[in-house]
Design a protein around this motif. Structure first.
Motif, short mmCIF file in Angstrom:
data_model
loop_
_atom_site.label_atom_id
_atom_site.label_comp_id
_atom_site.label_asym_id
_atom_site.label_seq_id
_atom_site.Cartn_x
_atom_site.Cartn_y
_atom_site.Cartn_z
N GLU A 286 52.01 31.92 85.10
CA GLU A 286 52.40 31.85 83.70
C GLU A 286 53.88 32.13 83.61
O GLU A 286 54.38 33.09 84.21
N GLY A 290 55.71 30.05 78.16
CA GLY A 290 54.34 29.81 77.72
C GLY A 290 53.57 28.86 78.59
O GLY A 290 52.36 28.71 78.42
N GLU A 291 54.25 28.20 79.54
CA GLU A 291 53.54 27.29 80.43
C GLU A 291 52.64 28.08 81.37
O GLU A 291 53.05 29.10 81.93
#
Length: 440
Positions: A286, A290-291
């Motif tokens: 992570e 936010g990916e």
């Protein structure tokens, strides 16, 4: 004739020469004997190929499950079996050419036939043997026309014309002959480079004792080395001095300094990631942006993350170096999660931890190592007493949708079996002044 374009005059001249040669062949006994030898050589080659092809096919066809290097070599040679007929005919005609030249002192007809069979061999090679799409295009538009011109005996004049036709390119100039040679030689060399890269990739991926990061680094290093050698080999074969590319190299350097600096930064970041191994293929990560997802591929420019809903996210390698990255896994290591729940204020909370820990421990995916389930008191809420049970699993809870729901089911059933009430919000309403009559 005087007012005709030069190319028309040349074509008429070639036509007249062809007519003269055809008349000479038709009236010459030596030519008819050579035609007979051509027909005989073709029939013998046809008979030989029909008997030789099944034998070669049987010898060169390994078992389907055999993937050894010798089996792959046999399959590679098996592709060339369709060339048996034209090559056998070409060889027989070569012997016949020597005989006719010794008897008649000439062999123009049989030499023409030999060139025709060579053209047929090239055509079969491109149409049936070559499977690569790039080589098919190269053969269709360069190799087959070149073989046809050679079969007609016009290769010399055509090569001379191509050599004298010069295309200026700034301070440089190239002839059409040079460009054709460059396309053919470059296509073959880089096809061999791509084939070598495919074989080396398969070999490196089979080295299970290597760390995933080292495998990826070895793949990138071998790819750069193979195509770098192919480029240098092409320059050497074509006689192009590398010093003449200094201007181009300077332009590329300026481009890297301005427009391509992000690409260079991502490439260097990718090398650092592969060397350090902090994030590699198979890890769930992570990022601060936010990916989140599992790394399925690492390229020279970016890493490919696959989310739990099957989508792919392309993340530049630089983001793994310049931002905070949370790595949840390292080749399938255990991870800890928690499930929240509440009980009524009427409950004897001293009994809750033992009940919940025993119920969660019975789940087959919950681990005892590094620690078993742990039920903790978290606080006193508005409607009930808040608890959380922590548990370890081998894998990733995909957004708390994989393991946590099963744990909550176990908590619910355990509380119900022991008569423990799960609270719901209660509200007290106060009225100031006269209480309204609700019966009306």
């Amino acid at each position: 004739m005087e007012n005709q374009p030069e190319i028309v005059v040349q074509m008429l001249d070639y036509w007249n020469q062809g007519l003269a040669i055809a008349k000479e062949w038709l009236l010459s006994p030596a030519a008819w004997s050579q035609f007979a030898l051509l027909v005989g050589a073709f029939l013998v080659a046809l008979w030989v190929s029909r008997r030789l092809k099944p034998i070669l096919t049987k010898l060169l066809s390994p078992e389907a499950e055999n993937q050894s290097i010798f089996a792959k070599a046999r399959r590679f040679v098996l592709q060339f079996v369709p060339l048996v007929l034209p090559l056998v005919a070409f060889a027989l005609i070569g012997v016949g050419e020597n005989i006719t030249r010794s008897i008649f002192g000439s062999g123009a007809v049989i030499a023409f036939g030999k060139r025709v069979f060579l053209f047929l061999a090239v055509r079969i090679l491109v149409k049936e043997v070559v499977q690569d799409s790039f080589l098919k295009v190269l053969g269709k538009y360069l190799l087959i026309p070149l073989a046809a011109v050679y079969a007609l005996g016009l290769l010399g004049p055509v090569m001379a014309k191509l050599d004298t036709t010069v295309i200026p390119l700034g301070n440089l100039s190239f002839s059409l002959l040079f460009l054709a040679r460059f396309a053919i030689v470059g296509g073959v060399i880089f096809w061999l480079g791509r084939w070598s890269n495919t074989q080396s990739t398969a070999f490196i991926k089979n080295q299970s004792e290597m760390r995933p990061a080292m495998r990826e680094l070895a793949l990138k290093a071998s790819e750069i080395a193979i195509f770098g050698i192919a480029f240098l080999l092409l320059m050497n074969i074509m006689g192009i001095s590398l010093t003449s590319l200094a201007v181009l190299g300077g332009a590329i350097g300026v481009g890297l300094g301005f427009g391509l600096q992000k690409i260079a930064s991502n490439f260097i970041s990718g090398v650092i990631l592969l060397l350090e191994g902090q994030a590699t293929v198979g890890d769930y990560v992570e990022l601060d942006g936010g990916e989140a997802g599992t790394i399925v591929k690492m390229t020279a420019r970016a890493a490919i993350l696959e989310t739990f809903d099957g989508r792919w996210i392309v993340v530049p390698n630089e983001d793994f170096i310049t931002t905070r990255v949370v790595n949840f896994s390292d080749s399938g290591s255990a991870n800890r999660y928690e499930a929240l729940f509440s009980v009524s204020y009427d409950t004897d909370i001293n009994k809750v931890p033992a009940i919940i820990e025993a119920a969660v421990a019975k789940l087959d995916f919950v681990l005892d190592d590094p620690d078993g389930p742990d039920c903790e008191l978290r606080g006193f809420g508005d409607s009930g007493i808040d608890f959380a049970v922590e548990f370890w699993v081998n894998g990733i809870d995909d957004g708390k949708n994989k393991f946590t729901p099963k744990v909550l089911f176990a908590v619910w059933n355990a509380l119900k079996d022991n008569g423990i009430e799960i609270p719901y919000p209660h509200r007290v309403v106060e009225f100031k002044g006269q209480v309204p009559d609700l019966s009306k």
